[in-house]
Motif scaffolding. Structure first.
Motif, mmCIF file in Angstrom:
data_model
loop_
_atom_site.group_PDB
_atom_site.id
_atom_site.type_symbol
_atom_site.label_atom_id
_atom_site.label_comp_id
_atom_site.label_asym_id
_atom_site.label_seq_id
_atom_site.Cartn_x
_atom_site.Cartn_y
_atom_site.Cartn_z
ATOM 1 N N TRP A 55 0.831 -1.484 -0.189
ATOM 2 C CA TRP A 55 0.014 0.138 -0.019
ATOM 3 C C TRP A 55 1.007 1.214 0.035
ATOM 4 O O TRP A 55 2.089 1.177 0.498
ATOM 5 N N ALA A 56 0.211 2.442 -0.524
ATOM 6 C CA ALA A 56 1.079 3.648 -0.265
ATOM 7 C C ALA A 56 0.085 4.694 -0.034
ATOM 8 O O ALA A 56 -1.017 4.498 0.037
ATOM 9 N N GLN A 57 0.599 5.717 0.498
ATOM 10 C CA GLN A 57 -0.139 6.918 0.796
ATOM 11 C C GLN A 57 0.841 8.132 0.760
ATOM 12 O O GLN A 57 2.045 8.309 0.860
ATOM 13 N N THR A 58 -0.050 9.261 0.160
ATOM 14 C CA THR A 58 0.875 10.363 -0.254
ATOM 15 C C THR A 58 0.529 11.643 1.066
ATOM 16 O O THR A 58 -0.706 11.451 1.444
ATOM 17 N N TYR A 59 1.337 12.367 1.303
ATOM 18 C CA TYR A 59 1.289 13.328 2.243
ATOM 19 C C TYR A 59 1.729 14.950 1.809
ATOM 20 O O TYR A 59 2.861 14.807 1.042
ATOM 21 N N ASP A 60 0.995 15.894 2.157
ATOM 22 C CA ASP A 60 1.622 17.246 1.616
ATOM 23 C C ASP A 60 2.697 17.648 2.680
ATOM 24 O O ASP A 60 3.717 18.128 2.233
#
Length: 173
Positions: A57-62
């Motif tokens: 899984w991956a998740q992006t963040y500012d």
């Protein structure tokens, strides 16, 4: 919001196991059984917050100034990538990873003053085997849904399955 990057093609239970458990004797609905196995596994993963097959899984963040948590636990590994002005991600090792809790935090050497275009954390879950209770729960849910197709009440997880797996549920605090 986390998104799945890849997933194992092998489910924790087979069509034959579900057919035997549910006493399904014909092979006309094998495709439906396969779909029910996958959807049942995914629903139990979402409820329990534990992986039942190997996946990434991956998740992006500012920004990445505070710790973040993996969508499921335990994780096998986590990797941080930092995006430049062109949106190209490059690996960064300035993270602290707690595999059992899924907590990912920037280390002291991480510089919050540098401007980045974003961050991406990739979570890897490696599952070699699952508990027999979880296999039974998947078979019970798949067979319940097989025999209750079209019933809106069947969209809920039945009490028989919840009683099997309730003690395994992970809660975020």
């Amino acid at each position: 919001m986390a998104y799945r990057v890849s997933i194992s093609s092998t489910e924790p239970v087979t069509r034959a196991e579900v057919a035997a458990y549910a006493k399904i004797e014909n092979t006309d609905e094998n495709t439906i059984i396969d779909s029910l196995i996958t959807s049942s596994r995914e629903e139990l993963e979402k409820l329990l917050k534990i992986p039942l097959i190997t996946q990434v899984w991956a998740q992006t963040y500012d920004s990445f100034l505070e710790p973040v948590y993996a969508p499921m636990i335990p994780i096998t590994s986590a990797a941080l990538e930092v995006a430049d002005d062109d949106g190209v991600f490059a690996a960064d090792t300035n993270i602290s990873v707690k595999l059992d809790t899924g907590r990912i935090a920037p280390t002291d050497s991480f510089s919050a003053n540098i401007e980045f275009d974003g961050f991406k954390i990739t979570f890897t879950y490696t599952v070699s085997a699952i508990d027999a209770v979880l296999k039974t729960a998947i078979m019970e849910l798949a067979s319940y849904r097989f025999y209750n197709r079209g019933n809106l009440e069947a969209a809920k997880i039945p009490a028989s399955v919840l009683s099997m797996i309730g003690h395994l549920r992970v809660f975020s605090v």
